[in-house]
Design a protein around this motif. Structure first.
Motif, PDB file in Angstrom:
ATOM      1  N   ILE A  86       0.862  -1.180   0.000  1.00 37.62           N
ATOM      2  CA  ILE A  86       0.000   0.000   0.000  1.00 37.62           C
ATOM      3  C   ILE A  86       0.897   1.228   0.000  1.00 37.62           C
ATOM      4  O   ILE A  86       1.720   1.398   0.912  1.00 37.62           O
ATOM      5  CB  ILE A  86      -0.905  -0.002   1.243  1.00 37.62           C
ATOM      6  N   PRO A  87       0.763   2.109  -0.985  1.00 41.09           N
ATOM      7  CA  PRO A  87       1.626   3.295  -1.026  1.00 41.09           C
ATOM      8  C   PRO A  87       1.317   4.262   0.123  1.00 41.09           C
ATOM      9  O   PRO A  87       0.204   4.275   0.640  1.00 41.09           O
ATOM     10  CB  PRO A  87       1.311   3.925  -2.383  1.00 41.09           C
ATOM     11  N   LEU A 125      -0.580  -1.949   8.540  1.00 38.41           N
ATOM     12  CA  LEU A 125       0.424  -2.797   9.174  1.00 38.41           C
ATOM     13  C   LEU A 125       1.688  -2.873   8.330  1.00 38.41           C
ATOM     14  O   LEU A 125       1.640  -2.694   7.117  1.00 38.41           O
ATOM     15  CB  LEU A 125      -0.124  -4.218   9.342  1.00 38.41           C
ATOM     16  N   ARG A 126       2.796  -3.154   9.003  1.00 39.05           N
ATOM     17  CA  ARG A 126       4.061  -3.454   8.320  1.00 39.05           C
ATOM     18  C   ARG A 126       4.636  -4.713   8.937  1.00 39.05           C
ATOM     19  O   ARG A 126       4.438  -4.985  10.104  1.00 39.05           O
ATOM     20  CB  ARG A 126       5.073  -2.322   8.500  1.00 39.05           C
ATOM     21  N   CYS A 169       2.827  -5.999  12.258  1.00 40.29           N
ATOM     22  CA  CYS A 169       2.615  -5.168  13.438  1.00 40.29           C
ATOM     23  C   CYS A 169       2.022  -3.840  12.999  1.00 40.29           C
ATOM     24  O   CYS A 169       2.192  -3.411  11.853  1.00 40.29           O
ATOM     25  CB  CYS A 169       3.938  -4.894  14.157  1.00 40.29           C
ATOM     26  N   LEU A 170       1.354  -3.171  13.919  1.00 35.77           N
ATOM     27  CA  LEU A 170       0.789  -1.859  13.638  1.00 35.77           C
ATOM     28  C   LEU A 170       1.913  -0.905  13.243  1.00 35.77           C
ATOM     29  O   LEU A 170       2.926  -0.817  13.930  1.00 35.77           O
ATOM     30  CB  LEU A 170       0.050  -1.329  14.868  1.00 35.77           C
ATOM     31  N   ALA A 171       1.756  -0.237  12.118  1.00 32.92           N
ATOM     32  CA  ALA A 171       2.790   0.691  11.644  1.00 32.92           C
ATOM     33  C   ALA A 171       2.888   1.871  12.598  1.00 32.92           C
ATOM     34  O   ALA A 171       1.877   2.463  12.971  1.00 32.92           O
ATOM     35  CB  ALA A 171       2.463   1.159  10.232  1.00 32.92           C
ATOM     36  N   PHE A 197       3.221   0.440   3.130  1.00 36.11           N
ATOM     37  CA  PHE A 197       2.656  -0.453   4.137  1.00 36.11           C
ATOM     38  C   PHE A 197       2.435  -1.819   3.500  1.00 36.11           C
ATOM     39  O   PHE A 197       2.150  -1.924   2.313  1.00 36.11           O
ATOM     40  CB  PHE A 197       1.331   0.109   4.660  1.00 36.11           C
ATOM     41  N   ASP A 198       2.562  -2.873   4.311  1.00 31.43           N
ATOM     42  CA  ASP A 198       2.434  -4.227   3.788  1.00 31.43           C
ATOM     43  C   ASP A 198       0.996  -4.717   3.735  1.00 31.43           C
ATOM     44  O   ASP A 198       0.621  -5.470   2.844  1.00 31.43           O
ATOM     45  CB  ASP A 198       3.269  -5.196   4.623  1.00 31.43           C
TER      46      ASP A 198
END
Length: 172
Positions: A84-85, A115-116, A133-135, A161-162
């Motif tokens: 996700i950009p 999340l990342r 985990c929460l970014a 973001f992943d």
């Protein structure tokens, strides 16, 4: 006796080919000096001799460099695929609720976020975790407007973001 057989074979080959015995030698004298493309193309080792021709080497090198460039650009674009950009605003809009309502008046979720992988390893010395985990830079203000919920971040993130998550209301 062996020499007579060889002479007979040469005489037979000469007669059946209908060419003079020095025909191949005459043709090779018509070609330019060894090392040219004509010599390479009409030799029995075409690929090996073409590899020695300078303009063929340059053309081959240009093709290889172009293919490497294309491969590298595809690799770079593939590394960002599925992520996700980073933006400043993210919006979730409910099109239909679980109970079948096709024109929802609320988003039907309590929150959503980004999340990342391995985000906690940045803040801890233990590291080596690739669990989602929460970014850390994706904490912002949630606001609901009709069937949409918007996450407003303080600033646009620097990294992609992943994945994302959704927390449902749990009423239905």
């Amino acid at each position: 006796m062996g020499q007579k057989r060889l002479d007979k074979l040469a005489l037979h080959a000469q007669r059946s080919a209908l060419c003079p015995s020095d025909y191949l030698q005459q043709m090779s004298n018509l070609w330019p000096a060894r090392g040219g493309a004509n010599h390479a193309l009409f030799s029995s080792l075409v690929l090996e001799n073409m590899a020695c021709v300078p303009w063929f080497q340059r053309t081959g090198l240009a093709c290889v460099l172009a293919l490497v460039g294309i491969s590298v650009s595809q690799l770079i674009s593939a590394s960002a695929a599925g992520t996700i950009p980073p933006y400043r605003l993210y919006r979730f809009t409910a099109l239909e609720l679980r109970n079948g309502t096709s024109a929802p008046s609320s988003p039907g979720i309590s929150s959503f976020g980004l999340l990342r992988r391995g985000e906690s390893s940045r803040s801890s010395a233990l590291g080596a975790s690739s669990m989602p985990c929460l970014a850390l830079d994706a904490c912002g203000v949630m606001s609901a407007d009709g069937a949409s919920m918007t996450l407003s971040l303080a600033s646009k993130g620097e990294e992609r973001f992943d994945m994302w998550f959704v927390s449902t209301l749990g009423r239905e």
